[in-house]
Each structure stands twice: as structure tokens, then as C-alpha cells.
Design a protein around this motif. Structure first.
Motif, short mmCIF file in Angstrom:
data_model
loop_
_atom_site.label_atom_id
_atom_site.label_comp_id
_atom_site.label_asym_id
_atom_site.label_seq_id
_atom_site.Cartn_x
_atom_site.Cartn_y
_atom_site.Cartn_z
N MET A 190 0.87 -1.25 -0.37
CA MET A 190 0.11 -0.06 0.28
C MET A 190 0.70 1.35 -0.06
O MET A 190 0.58 2.13 0.68
CB MET A 190 -0.65 0.10 1.03
CG MET A 190 -1.67 -1.27 1.13
SD MET A 190 -2.41 -1.41 2.74
CE MET A 190 -2.86 -2.93 2.84
N ASN B 243 3.79 -11.61 4.43
CA ASN B 243 2.64 -12.18 4.38
C ASN B 243 2.45 -13.09 2.84
O ASN B 243 3.10 -12.56 2.15
CB ASN B 243 1.31 -12.04 4.70
CG ASN B 243 1.20 -10.92 4.15
OD1 ASN B 243 1.74 -9.83 4.82
ND2 ASN B 243 0.31 -11.32 3.08
N LEU C 238 -5.50 -11.96 7.45
CA LEU C 238 -4.24 -11.11 7.03
C LEU C 238 -4.36 -10.06 8.47
O LEU C 238 -5.96 -9.77 8.56
CB LEU C 238 -4.39 -9.99 5.74
CG LEU C 238 -4.02 -11.46 4.48
CD1 LEU C 238 -3.75 -10.68 3.05
CD2 LEU C 238 -3.10 -12.17 5.09
N ALA D 252 0.49 -13.46 -0.26
CA ALA D 252 -0.70 -12.08 -0.89
C ALA D 252 -2.27 -13.27 -0.41
O ALA D 252 -2.05 -14.60 -0.31
CB ALA D 252 -0.76 -12.11 -1.64
N1 HPA Z 1 -1.62 -6.70 0.76
C1 HPA Z 1 -0.83 -5.29 1.33
N2 HPA Z 1 0.08 -4.63 1.69
C2 HPA Z 1 0.39 -5.68 1.98
C3 HPA Z 1 0.36 -6.76 2.67
C4 HPA Z 1 -0.43 -7.43 2.05
O1 HPA Z 1 -0.66 -8.38 1.91
N3 HPA Z 1 1.18 -7.56 3.75
C5 HPA Z 1 1.59 -6.01 3.88
N4 HPA Z 1 1.69 -5.01 3.50
#
Ligand code: HPA
Length: 275
Positions: free
Chosen positions: A211, A235, A245, A237
Motif C-alpha cells: 500500500m 505474508n 491477514l 498475499a
Molecule cells: N497486501 C497489501 N499490503 C501489505 C500486505 C498485503 O498482503 N502485507 C503487508 N503489506
């Protein structure tokens, strides 16, 4: 004059009044990666809240200050806490600290982030960003172009410097750090992506998603900085693992990789060519 430019000029004047220091390198510390500031021999810290005209970071895990000091002999300024589009800031506001670092003298930008992995799913993986996809978010260059900051249509064929990437790769190799590489794609957030969005990102060529970062890199290239980008995969996605998440998990995972990333950045900065 556009509002953001008025604010930027105000912020620059306010910063110069408080800090007499010319950094060579600007560093952006992503979620959970702010601990790197401890390896800076600090000359001065300046909370964003003390800079007139400057937006503030509101995210947990982001302190919200500039740290001026040295890494080895190299004068640097680190952003402990960055600004995000999802906080409600415009792209022009998000890049204000990048432009401030450039105006104070930084020729290089080292940008880090926490990212969801598409091609790399192991938590704590470090990924050298070779290129990015910013098309999901607004450009920070929309609106009036001020020629003193850069050209109207900046080239982005080498958004991430190959020269800096080569230095980082050498440092990684010499220190036994497994440094992957790939394309980073920015989404607005703050919600994590859906599995369908991750399939789209993968089909578009993304290896990791997050982001932040791409708007900052666009502004940095516009103003003529050379950029090194590193993602810390916190992590798999969305949809690429059984779990869900959370921001806490992201911060925790970034903590784990912090030391490795710190070493990589520190050694790379020490080896940057003189400018
Ligand atoms: N998505 C978007 N932003 C992130 C993620 C994700 O999986 N992990 C850490 N920042």
C-alpha cells in the motif's frame, strides 16, 4: 500555485529553520521496519508534527519523524513512518517528505516496505524491487508541473537504479542474505486485497503487493533521485495461504526480518558512489 506546493515550500522553510544538515541518502522505513533508525548515529530527530505544513502519519507502527544522522561516514535522513494514501492524503501529500529529503540534498532514496508475497510466500523474504506497477493509484505528478522539481513527462524505464541494485546484490551475497527480486504493485488499501485482486496482480506481472512506495518512487525519480527499493514479505498475499491477514501479523513478520534488512541497507549505503 497549487496547495500542496505552497505547503511543501512552507515545510521546507520550517525544516531548514530547525535542521542544518545535508543528507546524501533519504531512507523510508516501512511498517515494522522503523527499528533501523537505531543504527543511525543520530544528529537530530524532527517529528513531522513540528514541521509547519507537513501532514502527519497516523498508522500504528509508524512513529512519524525524520531522523538525521550518519551511517558510517554517510550523512542520511530516515523517515521513521511514512504517509499513505489510505490515511486520506492525496498522492501529492504522500510524497511531500520525499521531496523534502531531496530538497535538503539527498541524491539517493532507499525505500523499504512490508509486502504481501505472490511469487515469494516465505515470511521474512527480502525482495529487491526491480520495477513497479503504480497504475492502481493516483500519480503524485497530476496537476501543475513545477519545472524546478522535474520535467512534465518523466521517464520511468529505470525507476529503480540498476547500479544501486547491483551494490545491494553484492552486499547480500557477501553476507549470506538470500535476496530475491521482483515487481512490486501498489494498491490504495487500507483493506487487504481480495484473492481475485491478487490473481489480477499476478497476471499483470506483480511479484509482491503493498500500500505504499510507487508514488514515492515516482516523485523521487521526477526530482532526480536514484532509487533502491526493498520489500520485506510479511505474508503470502490474499488467497495464497489458508490464513487471513492482519496488520499485527505484518508488523511481527517485519520485526523478524528487521536485522537482515538493516544489515543490507547499512552496508549498501556505505558503498554508494560519491555524488
Ligand atoms: N497486501 C497489501 N499490503 C501489505 C500486505 C498485503 O498482503 N502485507 C503487508 N503489506
Amino acid at each position: 500555485m497549487q496547495e500542496w506546493k505552497i505547503q511543501l515550500d512552507k515545510a521546507y522553510a520550517s525544516l531548514k529553520e530547525q535542521v542544518d544538515f545535508e543528507p546524501k541518502v533519504g531512507i523510508v522505513l516501512g511498517s515494522g521496519l522503523g527499528g533501523f533508525a537505531q543504527s543511525i548515529e543520530v544528529v537530530k530527530t524532527l517529528p513531522y508534527s513540528q514541521i509547519e505544513g507537513m501532514p502527519r502519519s497516523t498508522v500504528e507502527g509508524h512513529v512519524g519523524q525524520f531522523v538525521f544522522g550518519y551511517i558510517g561516514e554517510v550523512p542520511v535522513v530516515a523517515m521513521q513512518g511514512r504517509l499513505h494514501m489510505y490515511e486520506g492524503y492525496t498522492a501529492q501529500e504522500v510524497v511531500m517528505p520525499i521531496r523534502l529529503m531531496a530538497k535538503t540534498g539527498a541524491k539517493y532514496l532507499v525505500v523499504t516496505n512490508a509486502a504481501g508475497g505472490i511469487s515469494y510466500k516465505e515470511i521474512g523474504t527480502l525482495m529487491l524491487i526491480t520495477d513497479h506497477i503504480s497504475s492502481m493509484v493516483a500519480s503524485p505528478l497530476i496537476g501543475t508541473n513545477y519545472e524546478d522539481m522535474g520535467v512534465r513527462f518523466p521517464d520511468m524505464t529505470q525507476a529503480y537504479s540498476r547500479q544501486l541494485a547491483d551494490i545491494a546484490k553484492s552486499v547480500a551475497e557477501e553476507n549470506g542474505i538470500d535476496l530475491k527480486q521482483g515487481v512490486y504493485m501498489q494498491f490504495y488499501g487500507p483493506q487487504f486485497e481480495t484473492p481475485a485482486e491478487i490473481r489480477m496482480a499476478r497476471n499483470m506481472g506483480a511479484d509482491a503487493v503493498g500500500m505504499s512506495t510507487t508514488v514515492e518512487v515516482i516523485a523521487a525519480r521526477h526530482i532526480g533521485m536514484q532509487v533502491l527499493g526493498i520489500s520485506c514479505i510479511t505474508n503470502p498475499a490474499a488467497g495464497l495461504s489458508q490464513g487471513t491477514l492482519s496488520h499485527v501479523d505484518v508488523q511481527h513478520a517485519a520485526d523478524i526480518a528487521g536485522e537482515k534488512l538493516g544489515l543490507l541497507i547499512r552496508e549498501t549505503i556505505i558503498r554508494l558512489p560519491t555524488v
